[in-house]
Design a protein around this motif. Structure first.
Motif, PDB file in Angstrom:
ATOM      1  N   GLY A  28       0.809  -1.242   0.000  1.00  0.00           N
ATOM      2  CA  GLY A  28       0.000   0.000   0.000  1.00  0.00           C
ATOM      3  C   GLY A  28       0.828   1.273   0.000  1.00  0.00           C
ATOM      4  O   GLY A  28       0.307   2.356   0.219  1.00  0.00           O
ATOM      5  N   ILE A  29       2.135   1.154  -0.246  1.00  0.00           N
ATOM      6  CA  ILE A  29       3.007   2.341  -0.227  1.00  0.00           C
ATOM      7  C   ILE A  29       2.862   3.137  -1.537  1.00  0.00           C
ATOM      8  O   ILE A  29       2.827   2.566  -2.615  1.00  0.00           O
ATOM      9  CB  ILE A  29       4.478   1.898  -0.055  1.00  0.00           C
ATOM     10  N   GLU A  30       2.750   4.476  -1.392  1.00  0.00           N
ATOM     11  CA  GLU A  30       2.732   5.348  -2.569  1.00  0.00           C
ATOM     12  C   GLU A  30       3.671   6.517  -2.293  1.00  0.00           C
ATOM     13  O   GLU A  30       3.592   7.132  -1.230  1.00  0.00           O
ATOM     14  CB  GLU A  30       1.321   5.886  -2.816  1.00  0.00           C
ATOM     15  N   LYS A  32       4.802  10.116  -3.885  1.00  0.00           N
ATOM     16  CA  LYS A  32       4.337  11.050  -4.921  1.00  0.00           C
ATOM     17  C   LYS A  32       4.773  12.478  -4.608  1.00  0.00           C
ATOM     18  O   LYS A  32       4.906  12.847  -3.441  1.00  0.00           O
ATOM     19  CB  LYS A  32       2.790  11.071  -4.960  1.00  0.00           C
ATOM     20  N   ILE A  54       4.756  10.437   1.286  1.00  0.00           N
ATOM     21  CA  ILE A  54       4.672   8.973   1.241  1.00  0.00           C
ATOM     22  C   ILE A  54       3.448   8.561   2.042  1.00  0.00           C
ATOM     23  O   ILE A  54       3.271   9.005   3.180  1.00  0.00           O
ATOM     24  CB  ILE A  54       5.930   8.318   1.852  1.00  0.00           C
ATOM     25  N   THR A  55       2.642   7.759   1.393  1.00  0.00           N
ATOM     26  CA  THR A  55       1.446   7.271   2.106  1.00  0.00           C
ATOM     27  C   THR A  55       1.411   5.754   2.055  1.00  0.00           C
ATOM     28  O   THR A  55       1.948   5.126   1.135  1.00  0.00           O
ATOM     29  CB  THR A  55       0.151   7.811   1.466  1.00  0.00           C
ATOM     30  N   LYS A  56       0.798   5.239   3.043  1.00  0.00           N
ATOM     31  CA  LYS A  56       0.552   3.785   3.086  1.00  0.00           C
ATOM     32  C   LYS A  56      -0.936   3.620   3.314  1.00  0.00           C
ATOM     33  O   LYS A  56      -1.462   4.039   4.350  1.00  0.00           O
ATOM     34  CB  LYS A  56       1.346   3.179   4.245  1.00  0.00           C
ATOM     35  N   TYR A  57      -1.561   3.079   2.336  1.00  0.00           N
ATOM     36  CA  TYR A  57      -3.034   2.985   2.369  1.00  0.00           C
ATOM     37  C   TYR A  57      -3.649   4.325   2.724  1.00  0.00           C
ATOM     38  O   TYR A  57      -4.447   4.452   3.658  1.00  0.00           O
ATOM     39  CB  TYR A  57      -3.490   1.893   3.348  1.00  0.00           C
ATOM     40  N   ASP A  58      -3.124   5.368   2.047  1.00  0.00           N
ATOM     41  CA  ASP A  58      -3.626   6.740   2.203  1.00  0.00           C
ATOM     42  C   ASP A  58      -3.296   7.375   3.555  1.00  0.00           C
ATOM     43  O   ASP A  58      -3.704   8.494   3.816  1.00  0.00           O
ATOM     44  CB  ASP A  58      -5.162   6.811   1.967  1.00  0.00           C
ATOM     45  N   TYR A  95      13.555   5.684  -4.019  1.00  0.00           N
ATOM     46  CA  TYR A  95      12.600   6.255  -4.983  1.00  0.00           C
ATOM     47  C   TYR A  95      13.187   7.564  -5.520  1.00  0.00           C
ATOM     48  O   TYR A  95      13.827   8.302  -4.782  1.00  0.00           O
ATOM     49  CB  TYR A  95      11.273   6.580  -4.302  1.00  0.00           C
TER      50      TYR A  95
END
Ligand SMILES: [Zn+2]
Length: 468
Positions: A28-30, A32, A54-58, A95
């Motif tokens: 669930g890592i994003e 952006k 950085i979000t994990k499951y929002d 990243y």
């Protein structure tokens, strides 16, 4: 066998735990950038990158869980394309996020003006305010006043300027107008009219103009009427668009100009020193009784000089008295003649022809002229008569020039005409006592049946003895 199967089980279990850990870390890592990947930044502005997230499951991941480095070459002092790059380490993974940054000139030039609106006259549309001045400054190009274009439409002036990077600055200077002047509703002809009994009253009507002086066709309602078969004062009221004007009409019995005991005698009423502020009243009173007179006119009261026209149009005789009525006209014959000619030019202007008759200021017997030039009146008289002019003194003096009271003026005139030979009556239409008493005098003289005449070059003259 048992050992092997236990090992497999343990291995499977371990792999599942590792998979679980990996999933726990990266699931669930994003990673952006905050904002757009490509942005425009205004020339010379402060640039602060919005960063990344950085979000994990929002849910935002705590900053403790990663480290990062930034590289940026953005220079807002120079137009161009730049980039800001983030290198983010999260556990074992790196990243890379890159933002393209364009430093651009996107600010329009600014136009400043000396006035914020242009005031115009409501009627003439003439510009009342100062001339429009302007200048234009651009953040990148500097002074761009030369590039300003000016366009006019019904509402105002539009100033436009485009800088080298295509940014357009505009400024609208709107027209404002003075207040609309009020409409004007006026009487044609005189506000006081005299109509002889039994004659036809023709109403000269009214004129309606808008505040700018343009004649308008409006509905005028009239109330009141004139019964010319009955003596009296009548009032006519005219109304148009809430504006009202009133006229007084007097129906009178005109003098018959006949009469037993005074038959053959002609009275020449003369009025000197005008036209002035009372002259119109004198004319109205003369009209009321149908009496004609002679005006020896001056240019002493400039704004009233045009009443000469009215004197003439109402059938009176207009003759020269003096343009200035200043004693220094007696300093020489030429000085007198110059002044005389100026007055006669006025008379010609209003009546269409010059007068052949005149009256000396102070009369021909005046002695004031002695202190200006010896023998001057005699010299003037002979020159003028040789040129075909005739002068008139008087044999009935109302006394008004010497300040006589109303009753004294009345008796001087009314008694004076009983004993006169030529009956030239001296009065002044600039003397209030005379003007106020004139109605009484005329009522008396007309009721007695005297005839009245106007002076011309062939009339019987009265000459005093020339004293200088
Ligand atoms: Zn005079």
């Amino acid at each position: 066998m048992i050992k092997k199967s236990v090992f497999i089980l343990v291995l499977i279990g371990t792999l599942m735990v590792i998979a679980g850990i990996i999933y726990w870390i990266f699931g669930g890592i994003e990673v952006k950038l905050v904002g757009e990947n490509e942005i425009n930044v205004t020339y010379k502005s402060d640039y602060n990158d919005e960063g990344f997230k950085i979000t994990k499951y929002d849910n935002e991941v705590s900053e403790k869980r990663y480290r990062y480095e930034t590289k940026s070459n953005v220079d807002t002092n120079i137009l161009g394309e730049y980039e800001t790059v983030y290198y983010i380490k999260y556990f074992l993974k790196t990243y890379e996020l890159k933002r393209i940054v364009h430093v651009v000139d996107n600010v329009e030039p600014e136009i400043t003006t000396n006035i914020e609106s242009i005031e115009k006259d409501y009627c003439t549309k003439k510009v009342l305010s100062k001339d429009l001045e302007y200048n234009a400054i651009d953040n990148y190009d500097g002074d761009v006043t030369d590039k300003v274009t000016k366009e006019e439409n019904e509402e105002g002036v539009i100033l436009t300027v485009t800088d080298n990077n295509g940014n357009v600055g505009t400024k609208n200077i709107l027209y404002t107008y003075t207040e609309k002047p009020k409409d004007k509703f006026t009487l044609n002809g005189s506000s006081t009219m005299y109509v002889a009994k039994g004659s036809k009253f023709s109403d000269p009507g009214t004129t309606y103009k808008d505040g700018c002086g343009v004649k308008m066709d409006v509905k005028v309602s009239t109330s009141g009427s004139v019964d010319t078969s009955k003596n009296g004062d009548y009032k006519i009221t005219y109304t148009a668009n809430d504006l009202t004007v009133t006229r007084k009409v007097t129906v009178y019995t005109p003098s018959t100009n006949t009469g037993g005991s005074v038959s053959g005698k002609v009275i020449y009423l003369t009025f000197d020193d005008g036209p002035g502020s009372y002259t119109e009243r004198v004319l109205n009173t003369l009209n009321k009784y149908g009496v004609k007179a002679t005006f020896f006119v001056t240019h002493q009261f400039g704004s009233y000089v045009n009443l000469i026209k009215k004197e003439y149009e109402q059938g009176h005789s207009v003759a020269v008295h003096s343009y200035t009525h200043n004693w220094n006209i007696y300093k020489s014959v030429d000085a007198y003649v110059n002044d005389f000619n100026k007055m006669n030019a006025d008379i010609e202007k209003y009546t269409g022809s010059k007068s052949k008759i005149f009256r000396f200021p102070g009369g021909s017997s005046n002695t004031v002229s002695k202190s200006y030039a010896k023998g001057v009146v005699k010299a003037i008289a002979s020159r003028m008569t040789s040129e075909g002019y005739q002068y008139f003194d008087w044999d009935v003096d109302s006394g008004d020039a010497a300040g006589a009271s109303r009753s004294k003026i009345y008796s001087n005139v009314v008694n004076g005409v009983k004993n006169c030979s030529k009956c030239i009556v001296l009065m002044h239409d600039i003397k209030s006592n005379t003007v106020n008493e004139l109605d009484n005098i005329l009522r008396e003289l007309t009721s007695k049946g005297y005839k009245f005449g106007t002076l011309n070059v062939n009339s019987p003259t009265v000459h005093h003895k020339i004293a200088n």
